[in-house]
Design an enzyme around this catalytic site. Structure first.
Site, PDB file in Angstrom:
ATOM      1  N   ILE A 236       6.913  -0.144   3.022  1.00  0.00           N
ATOM      2  CA  ILE A 236       8.044   0.744   2.217  1.00  0.00           C
ATOM      3  C   ILE A 236       9.054   1.013   3.316  1.00  0.00           C
ATOM      4  O   ILE A 236      10.313   1.173   3.121  1.00  0.00           O
ATOM      5  CB  ILE A 236       7.733   1.786   1.590  1.00  0.00           C
ATOM      6  CG1 ILE A 236       8.481   2.306   0.517  1.00  0.00           C
ATOM      7  CG2 ILE A 236       7.078   2.675   2.322  1.00  0.00           C
ATOM      8  CD1 ILE A 236       9.342   1.638  -0.448  1.00  0.00           C
TER       9      ILE A 236
ATOM     10  N   SER B 241       3.092   5.617  14.518  1.00  0.00           N
ATOM     11  CA  SER B 241       2.246   4.418  13.472  1.00  0.00           C
ATOM     12  C   SER B 241       1.240   3.780  14.293  1.00  0.00           C
ATOM     13  O   SER B 241       1.431   3.499  15.353  1.00  0.00           O
ATOM     14  CB  SER B 241       3.324   3.360  13.004  1.00  0.00           C
ATOM     15  OG  SER B 241       2.695   2.615  11.998  1.00  0.00           O
ATOM     16  N   ARG B 242       0.180   3.824  13.742  1.00  0.00           N
ATOM     17  CA  ARG B 242      -1.023   3.246  14.639  1.00  0.00           C
ATOM     18  C   ARG B 242      -0.983   1.711  14.736  1.00  0.00           C
ATOM     19  O   ARG B 242      -1.443   1.409  16.036  1.00  0.00           O
ATOM     20  CB  ARG B 242      -2.336   3.613  13.685  1.00  0.00           C
ATOM     21  CG  ARG B 242      -2.837   5.002  13.652  1.00  0.00           C
ATOM     22  CD  ARG B 242      -3.840   5.205  12.731  1.00  0.00           C
ATOM     23  NE  ARG B 242      -3.871   4.869  11.396  1.00  0.00           N
ATOM     24  CZ  ARG B 242      -4.908   4.963  10.434  1.00  0.00           C
ATOM     25  NH1 ARG B 242      -6.133   5.340  10.955  1.00  0.00           N
ATOM     26  NH2 ARG B 242      -4.365   4.734   9.143  1.00  0.00           N
TER      27      ARG B 242
ATOM     28  N   LYS C 280       7.690   8.883  -2.111  1.00  0.00           N
ATOM     29  CA  LYS C 280       6.976   9.495  -3.361  1.00  0.00           C
ATOM     30  C   LYS C 280       5.667   8.567  -3.552  1.00  0.00           C
ATOM     31  O   LYS C 280       5.332   7.405  -2.745  1.00  0.00           O
ATOM     32  CB  LYS C 280       7.732   8.976  -4.569  1.00  0.00           C
ATOM     33  CG  LYS C 280       8.126   7.578  -4.581  1.00  0.00           C
ATOM     34  CD  LYS C 280       7.006   6.823  -5.447  1.00  0.00           C
ATOM     35  CE  LYS C 280       7.119   5.331  -5.256  1.00  0.00           C
ATOM     36  NZ  LYS C 280       6.071   4.672  -6.005  1.00  0.00           N
TER      37      LYS C 280
ATOM     38  N   ASP D 195       1.439   4.519  -9.124  1.00  0.00           N
ATOM     39  CA  ASP D 195       2.398   4.468  -8.061  1.00  0.00           C
ATOM     40  C   ASP D 195       3.793   3.812  -8.535  1.00  0.00           C
ATOM     41  O   ASP D 195       4.810   4.496  -7.987  1.00  0.00           O
ATOM     42  CB  ASP D 195       1.632   3.495  -7.156  1.00  0.00           C
ATOM     43  CG  ASP D 195       2.631   3.465  -5.831  1.00  0.00           C
ATOM     44  OD1 ASP D 195       2.592   4.323  -5.206  1.00  0.00           O
ATOM     45  OD2 ASP D 195       3.188   2.341  -5.673  1.00  0.00           O
TER      46      ASP D 195
END
Length: 310
Positions: free
Chosen positions: A14, A36-37, A90, A168
């Site tokens: 996303i 971010s990993r 969201k 979702d």
């Protein structure tokens, strides 16, 4: 005003598909960092964790949390305590109750908190709300049916507790519905279909009422093959009102009133910039409350197992 220095936390699908293009096109924000990993971007300061970013990139003023909802509360609280404005993808969290403490932290630290509902920024939503404000509505039906393999390929968090399953995408429909209807809704009944090997539903039907007795039905399904379906149909004294293509198209009595391109995330970032400028927050949990109610009172049905590969 100078652009707000913004960091993305969680550089997943996303974030790549929607947040990066919207930020690049926004005059209000400049992408300053990534936390971010497993991902980074060339030319952008990248960190393996929010901890590292907050310590090593003090110029970051705001963060967009694009991680799965499970565990997002801790990240949001950490960013707010560090004095950063926070945008929540969201759904804003895995539970309803975890948001109120974040609101308190935003106030305490003098920053903005924004619970985004991107579908509310689709081009047809506000015009539909204005039409329905002057209409007498006799019925409303939502059909939100898509192919989970197309939109969430290989993603496992959606099937884990807190991942919401079909809600979702379905929560996008509820976010539009609760914006365009003049009266508040409450859930009357629901049926949730769970694959035998998953912890979240793959389909759901819901029936709502409002204070005037209007019945609203919602049909969600993640098994849709072929054309994807995202529409809301309302019978009114003005004729049929249709909000189609997830909020891009508005038709009233068969006449197209709005047919526009996807501008949802541009709208999100324009609103976020305005909230920061005004020193305000925008927190609305109504769509998430309706989902929580579905899990509370919905009848559970077990259906065939779901596998990512056909």
């Amino acid at each position: 005003m100078k652009p707000v220095q913004l960091a993305i936390v969680g550089l997943g699908k996303i974030a790549r598909d929607q947040h990066l293009p919207a930020i690049a096109a926004s005059a209000g924000f400049e992408l300053a960092a990534i936390a971010s990993r497993n991902a980074s971007l060339p030319g952008i300061a990248s960190f393996n964790s929010l901890d590292d970013m907050l310590e090593q990139a003090p110029d970051v003023q705001a963060v967009a949390l694009c991680t799965p909802p499970q565990g997002r509360h801790l990240l949001a609280a950490q960013a707010l305590r560090a004095g950063k404005h926070v945008l929540l993808e969201k759904p804003p969290g895995a539970t309803v109750a975890e948001i109120a403490p974040l609101q308190a932290l935003a106030i305490e630290n003098g920053v903005s908190l924004f619970t985004t509902w991107h579908s509310r920024h689709a081009a047809a939503v506000e015009p539909a709300r204005q039409v329905l404000a002057r209409a007498k509505i006799s019925s409303a039906h939502v059909a939100w049916k898509e192919d989970v393999r197309q939109w969430h390929p290989g993603q496992q968090w959606i099937w884990e507790p807190g991942g919401l399953g079909v809600f979702d995408p379905g929560i996008n429909a509820l976010s539009i519905l609760t914006r365009i209807l003049p009266q508040a809704l409450f859930l009357d009944q629901a049926v949730l279909q769970f694959p035998s090997n998953r912890d979240t539903p793959i389909a759901a039907t819901m029936r709502f009422q409002d204070g005037n007795g209007l019945a609203v039905t919602v049909d969600l399904d993640w098994r849709q093959l072929g054309p994807q379906i995202w529409h809301i149909v309302l019978e009114t004294d003005l004729g049929e009102v249709r909000v189609d293509e997830g909020g891009k198209i508005l038709q009233v009595a068969g006449q197209t009133q709005v047919a526009d391109v996807d501008a949802e995330y541009a709208g999100i970032y324009a609103h976020f910039a305005e909230l920061i400028r005004r020193g305000e927050s925008d927190v609305d949990l109504t769509p998430l409350v309706h989902v929580a109610d579905a899990f509370l009172i919905g009848r559970r049905e077990t259906v065939e197992p779901f596998e990512d590969a056909v």
